[in-house]
Scaffold this active site. Structure first.
Site, PDB file in Angstrom:
ATOM      1  N   LYS A  80       0.851  -1.136  -0.039  1.00 50.53           N
ATOM      2  CA  LYS A  80      -0.104  -0.116   0.048  1.00 50.53           C
ATOM      3  C   LYS A  80       1.042   1.377   0.145  1.00 50.53           C
ATOM      4  CE  LYS A  80      -4.870   0.491   0.559  1.00 50.53           C
ATOM      5  NZ  LYS A  80      -5.835  -0.229   0.253  1.00 50.53           N
ATOM      6  N   HIS A 183     -21.266   3.688  -4.237  1.00 52.02           N
ATOM      7  CA  HIS A 183     -20.766   2.511  -5.696  1.00 52.02           C
ATOM      8  C   HIS A 183     -21.108   1.292  -4.701  1.00 52.02           C
ATOM      9  CE1 HIS A 183     -17.984   6.638  -5.956  1.00 52.02           C
ATOM     10  NE2 HIS A 183     -18.145   6.488  -7.341  1.00 52.02           N
ATOM     11  N   VAL A 184     -20.355   0.740  -4.608  1.00 52.02           N
ATOM     12  CA  VAL A 184     -20.287  -0.632  -4.485  1.00 52.02           C
ATOM     13  C   VAL A 184     -22.330  -1.191  -3.290  1.00 52.02           C
ATOM     14  CG1 VAL A 184     -19.959  -3.097  -3.496  1.00 52.02           C
ATOM     15  CG2 VAL A 184     -18.302  -0.947  -3.869  1.00 52.02           C
ATOM     16  N   TYR A 186     -24.885   0.767  -3.854  1.00 49.86           N
ATOM     17  CA  TYR A 186     -25.455   0.460  -5.108  1.00 49.86           C
ATOM     18  C   TYR A 186     -25.249  -0.790  -6.088  1.00 49.86           C
ATOM     19  CZ  TYR A 186     -27.989   2.759  -9.456  1.00 49.86           C
ATOM     20  OH  TYR A 186     -29.301   2.446 -10.607  1.00 49.86           O
TER      21      TYR A 186
HETATM   22  P1  NAD Z   1     -18.504   4.926  -1.752  1.00 50.70           P
HETATM   23  O1  NAD Z   1     -17.531   6.114  -1.196  1.00 50.70           O
HETATM   24  O2  NAD Z   1     -18.821   5.539  -2.659  1.00 50.70           O
HETATM   25  O3  NAD Z   1     -20.190   4.695  -0.853  1.00 50.70           O
HETATM   26  C1  NAD Z   1     -20.276   4.827   0.258  1.00 50.70           C
HETATM   27  C2  NAD Z   1     -21.247   4.976   0.714  1.00 50.70           C
HETATM   28  O4  NAD Z   1     -21.427   5.117   2.274  1.00 50.70           O
HETATM   29  C3  NAD Z   1     -21.521   6.516   0.201  1.00 50.70           C
HETATM   30  O5  NAD Z   1     -22.466   6.901  -0.178  1.00 50.70           O
HETATM   31  C4  NAD Z   1     -21.695   7.519   2.153  1.00 50.70           C
HETATM   32  O6  NAD Z   1     -22.583   8.673   1.432  1.00 50.70           O
HETATM   33  C5  NAD Z   1     -22.303   6.565   2.829  1.00 50.70           C
HETATM   34  N1  NAD Z   1     -21.932   6.557   4.495  1.00 50.70           N
HETATM   35  C6  NAD Z   1     -20.337   7.102   4.943  1.00 50.70           C
HETATM   36  N2  NAD Z   1     -21.152   7.329   5.970  1.00 50.70           N
HETATM   37  C7  NAD Z   1     -22.075   6.206   6.293  1.00 50.70           C
HETATM   38  C8  NAD Z   1     -23.125   5.982   7.781  1.00 50.70           C
HETATM   39  N3  NAD Z   1     -22.352   6.407   8.929  1.00 50.70           N
HETATM   40  N4  NAD Z   1     -24.002   5.736   7.429  1.00 50.70           N
HETATM   41  C9  NAD Z   1     -24.595   5.188   5.723  1.00 50.70           C
HETATM   42  N5  NAD Z   1     -24.189   5.396   4.866  1.00 50.70           N
HETATM   43  C10 NAD Z   1     -23.463   6.059   4.936  1.00 50.70           C
HETATM   44  O7  NAD Z   1     -17.321   4.009  -1.544  1.00 50.70           O
HETATM   45  P2  NAD Z   1     -17.270   2.713  -1.499  1.00 50.70           P
HETATM   46  O8  NAD Z   1     -16.419   2.604  -3.484  1.00 50.70           O
HETATM   47  O9  NAD Z   1     -19.452   2.368  -2.264  1.00 50.70           O
HETATM   48  O10 NAD Z   1     -17.438   1.861  -0.719  1.00 50.70           O
HETATM   49  C11 NAD Z   1     -17.728   1.055   0.366  1.00 50.70           C
HETATM   50  C12 NAD Z   1     -16.921   0.553   1.018  1.00 50.70           C
HETATM   51  O11 NAD Z   1     -16.454  -1.116   0.795  1.00 50.70           O
HETATM   52  C13 NAD Z   1     -15.852   1.092   1.717  1.00 50.70           C
HETATM   53  O12 NAD Z   1     -15.503   0.512   2.889  1.00 50.70           O
HETATM   54  C14 NAD Z   1     -14.508   0.736   0.393  1.00 50.70           C
HETATM   55  O13 NAD Z   1     -13.273   0.674   1.389  1.00 50.70           O
HETATM   56  C15 NAD Z   1     -14.977  -1.132   0.705  1.00 50.70           C
HETATM   57  N6  NAD Z   1     -14.504  -1.204  -0.531  1.00 50.70           N
HETATM   58  C16 NAD Z   1     -14.896  -0.637  -1.958  1.00 50.70           C
HETATM   59  C17 NAD Z   1     -14.110  -1.286  -2.871  1.00 50.70           C
HETATM   60  C18 NAD Z   1     -14.837  -1.359  -4.334  1.00 50.70           C
HETATM   61  O14 NAD Z   1     -14.035  -1.675  -5.337  1.00 50.70           O
HETATM   62  N7  NAD Z   1     -15.241   0.620  -4.303  1.00 50.70           N
HETATM   63  C19 NAD Z   1     -13.822  -2.395  -2.966  1.00 50.70           C
HETATM   64  C20 NAD Z   1     -13.404  -3.622  -2.039  1.00 50.70           C
HETATM   65  C21 NAD Z   1     -13.609  -2.731  -0.990  1.00 50.70           C
END
Ligand code: NAD
Length: 347
Positions: A80, A183-184, A186
């Site tokens: 990382k 993102h995820v 949805y």
């Molecule tokens: P993102 O930022 O697009 O989505 C996170 C969502 O959570 C946002 O819509 C935000 O408004 C909401 N949020 C934040 N705090 C909140 C709370 N207290 N209660 C309810 N909603 C809240 O991020 P993402 O890319 O969808 O990733 C989501 C999680 O999955 C993260 O922890 C990320 O590290 C993990 N992750 C993502 C991926 C990926 O491919 N994007 C891969 C592995 C892990």
């Protein structure tokens, strides 16, 4: 804690620091383990309260990547990069070129990717000075947005635990509470809705929750109520530490399976879930779809192959659940054991 103490604590041998005065770059590359292949992991560019916090974050995250790659059969080690975000204006182009040169000097020992505070555009800048970068534009061999793949893996993990714990082959009528519709979240909601699941959602951003209501007929609840929804599956897809001393006692689900990283505030919280009879899909195993997607860039991107690999998260989660049941142990500890076994088989 001193740097070498921190490295010992997180079980490290290698930590690289680089400063480029011209661009303001202060970069930390933590390489945790390369027994399975060159270290692969995102590059974070955020502010930190102190240098020590930045180093600890890099060490903690890279170690997590080792375990994620090992359990998922991804032929990479854990690495990382943490870039301490400069205060005020920054010349992004000079900044990421300087970082790219640093990555290049590591000779492929570490391959970088997008993470919090960095974007495809930043990876494109890095690409001009090194080939050891993923997450670039599709026309440059990039794999695009990883979120749909992460969501696919999470859905397969949910299906595995629904079969394991509830002996059900489909998701029709199953109630899933999703925290975080980003993102995820949805894409996960869409897939669950397509399979007939009933959804309850919460998001800090009301527009995101409303979109899930509109498109998938989800019920929207206030942020704090999502933990106490009576449902089969609770899917944390927001930030880390959703499962903590305060929330675990309130859960009314049979299964916890979501995308967020570092869902357990402390390992003890995994034990608490186990004590309560809630089956937990270890976060780094169920959310590895994004890593699988980005790792495939290194060998030449093939979406069909990645999809097949991500579908296989069903079997990974199933194996964890089965071993946990027979050893009468919490799943997060069994996942660590499986990852460690894979690492020691490699060298
Ligand atoms: P993102 O930022 O697009 O989505 C996170 C969502 O959570 C946002 O819509 C935000 O408004 C909401 N949020 C934040 N705090 C909140 C709370 N207290 N209660 C309810 N909603 C809240 O991020 P993402 O890319 O969808 O990733 C989501 C999680 O999955 C993260 O922890 C990320 O590290 C993990 N992750 C993502 C991926 C990926 O491919 N994007 C891969 C592995 C892990």
């Amino acid at each position: 804690m001193g740097v070498f103490d921190a490295m010992a604590h997180y079980d490290y041998g290698e930590l690289h620091l680089h400063r480029d005065a011209g661009s303001g770059l202060q970069a930390i590359v933590a390489i945790h383990d390369t027994r399975l292949g060159p270290a692969l992991g995102g590059c974070r560019c955020i502010s930190y309260p102190s240098e020590e916090d930045a180093i600890i974050d890099a060490l903690r995250l890279a170690r997590g990547m080792t375990y994620k790659a090992a359990i998922s059969g991804v032929p990479h080690g854990g690495g990382k990069a943490v870039l301490i975000k400069p205060e005020g204006e920054m010349d992004r182009s000079a900044f990421f070129r300087a970082f790219g040169k640093f990555v290049d000097d590591l000779g492929g020992h570490y391959i970088t990717a997008e993470d919090s505070g960095t974007s495809v555009e930043d990876m494109e800048i890095i690409r001009t000075v090194t080939k050891h970068v993923t997450g670039v534009r599709p026309e440059h061999g990039g794999s695009g947005d990883p979120s749909p793949f992460t969501a696919l893996g999470v859905r397969r993990g949910i299906e595995a635990l629904v079969k394991f714990a509830l002996d059900r082959d489909d998701l029709e009528g199953l109630h899933v509470a999703v925290q975080g519709i980003g993102h995820v979240g949805y894409h996960l909601c869409r897939q669950l809705h397509e399979r007939g699941a009933q959804l309850t959602v919460a998001d800090i951003d009301p527009l995101k929750a409303e979109r899930a209501e509109r498109e998938f007929g989800a019920t929207v609840v206030p942020l704090d109520e999502i933990f106490a929804v009576e449902c089969e599956v609770f899917a944390p897809c927001a930030l880390g530490s959703a499962l903590n001393d305060e929330t675990i006692g309130r859960l009314k689900c049979r299964i916890v399976a979501g995308a967020a990283n570092n869902q357990l505030a402390a390992p003890q919280n995994g034990d608490d879930l186990f004590q309560r009879g809630i089956l937990y899909a270890p976060d780094y195993a169920i959310n590895a779809g994004g890593l699988m997607n980005v790792a495939s860039e290194v060998a030449g991107y093939d979406a069909a192959k990645v999809t097949e690999q991500v579908e296989g998260i069903y079997d990974i989660i199933w194996e964890i659940a089965e071993r946990a049941k027979s050893a009468m142990q919490p799943t997060h500890r069994v996942a660590d054991t499986i990852a460690q076994e894979k690492l020691s088989q490699a060298g």
